[in-house]
Design an enzyme around this catalytic site. Sequence first.
Site, PDB file in Angstrom:
ATOM      1  CE  LYS A  85     -17.060 -25.007  19.760  1.00 13.78           C
ATOM      2  NZ  LYS A  85     -16.437 -26.374  19.461  1.00 13.78           N
ATOM      3  CB  CYS A 106     -16.626 -25.688  10.361  1.00 14.71           C
ATOM      4  SG  CYS A 106     -17.782 -26.895  10.507  1.00 14.71           S
ATOM      5  CD  GLN A 111     -12.313 -23.547  19.474  1.00 12.35           C
ATOM      6  OE1 GLN A 111     -11.394 -24.298  20.136  1.00 12.35           O
ATOM      7  NE2 GLN A 111     -13.329 -24.412  18.962  1.00 12.35           N
ATOM      8  CG  ASP A 166     -16.233 -17.428  16.902  1.00 13.94           C
ATOM      9  OD1 ASP A 166     -16.516 -17.736  17.961  1.00 13.94           O
ATOM     10  OD2 ASP A 166     -15.945 -18.042  15.818  1.00 13.94           O
ATOM     11  CG  HIS A 226     -16.682 -22.435  12.946  1.00 11.84           C
ATOM     12  ND1 HIS A 226     -18.004 -22.495  12.507  1.00 11.84           N
ATOM     13  CD2 HIS A 226     -16.366 -23.320  13.462  1.00 11.84           C
ATOM     14  CE1 HIS A 226     -18.321 -23.677  12.539  1.00 11.84           C
ATOM     15  NE2 HIS A 226     -17.208 -24.319  13.214  1.00 11.84           N
TER      16      HIS A 226
END
Length: 408
Positions: A228, A366, A205, A202, A124
């Site tokens: 999220k 993104c 997700q 990261d 991202h």
Amino acid sequence: MPALEFNINKIRNDFPTLKQSINDNQLVYLDSAATTQKPQSVIDVINEFYTSQNANVHRGRHTLSEHATTLYEQARDKTAKYFNVLSKEIVWTKGATEAINLVSNGLRNRLSKNDTIIISALEHHANIVPWQVLSEQTGAKLIALPVNHDGTLNIKQCCDFIKQSKPSLLTITQASNTLGNITNLEPLITAAKNVDSLVLIDGAQGAMHLKPDLRKLNCDFYVCSSHKMLGPTGLGVLYGQYEALNSLDVYQTGGEMIDKVYLTHSTYRPAPAKFETGTPNISGVMGFSAALDYLNAIQSSELHRYEQELFKYAAEQLVTIEGITIYSNLSDNIGTLSFNFKDEHPYDLATLLDGYGVAVRAGHHCTQPLMAHLGLNGTLRASFCFYNTYEDVDIFINSLKECIALLD
């Protein structure tokens, strides 16, 4: 609290946003990779805080303030338990994006032109641009892991690349927000640790779908966003191994994070307070605490099993539609289908699907470097969550077929 049996009917009833019609059709929400819907319990906790508990934390000795502070720190403890880490290793931020920026800022005085930062084309923009800025500021070399033509990673090749490059930092996604592909992190982290590299993951997700054991994963930093994970927007989590976290330079300065302030200089408190400046997003923390309660009440293995079965059901139907190209890895995925129909612009199909009440994402998500790598201008993205149903999939597939008929 013991985990409850997975009951999709009960779960659906817990999410008020899903009980509505869009354009006179039942809402089919397939954009959870952008933000998840919120259970009523999260909404109620936020409302209750502002209705009867509203007070600042850490700053008062009256009843409301002390109660708010207790709940606020209990939420930190709950988050640490969810990820199997220490409470002092959890920092509240505005989101995963700010958490990454906090780390990149904190490394400014530790990197130089002799250092290397490794990213990947899967990332991202939030896990690319901060490192570009840090590279410009420090002179550190910014390079990317080799990515297969289909957007997957050859792990052995990547490990060899890390071994040869000897980076000071490896920063990589746990799961692609565009493709849903899950990264096999363990060998990459081991390869990085073998050359004394810091590792940032990261987890925007992956945090909910994969529920990682961060102590076992052994990354130095991990970031994720509340919104999220069924929680409110405007709140994120930065996990850092305590020594690595405390060694970062301060990100912002002001109240709350200080130890002593003199007219000419100041000293700072240790992490996590060192990075939590000013009045925090207290209601957001309360809401996220309720979101964790909701997730913890579901057996994580059952949640994962259901999501995977639903994803497989959707993929098996989507792949049979003539003219559809799927870019997601169908064998190792959190539950996201990224696809196109022939040469049609994804925005056109997304707009048509909205007419049927089906909410999907369209664009580059993104991830412009990934789009360039795949030779695409964008994709349609249908991202599933455990509150979706087989009926949702059927409506999505049938609506997509009708939209394609309109375009052909």
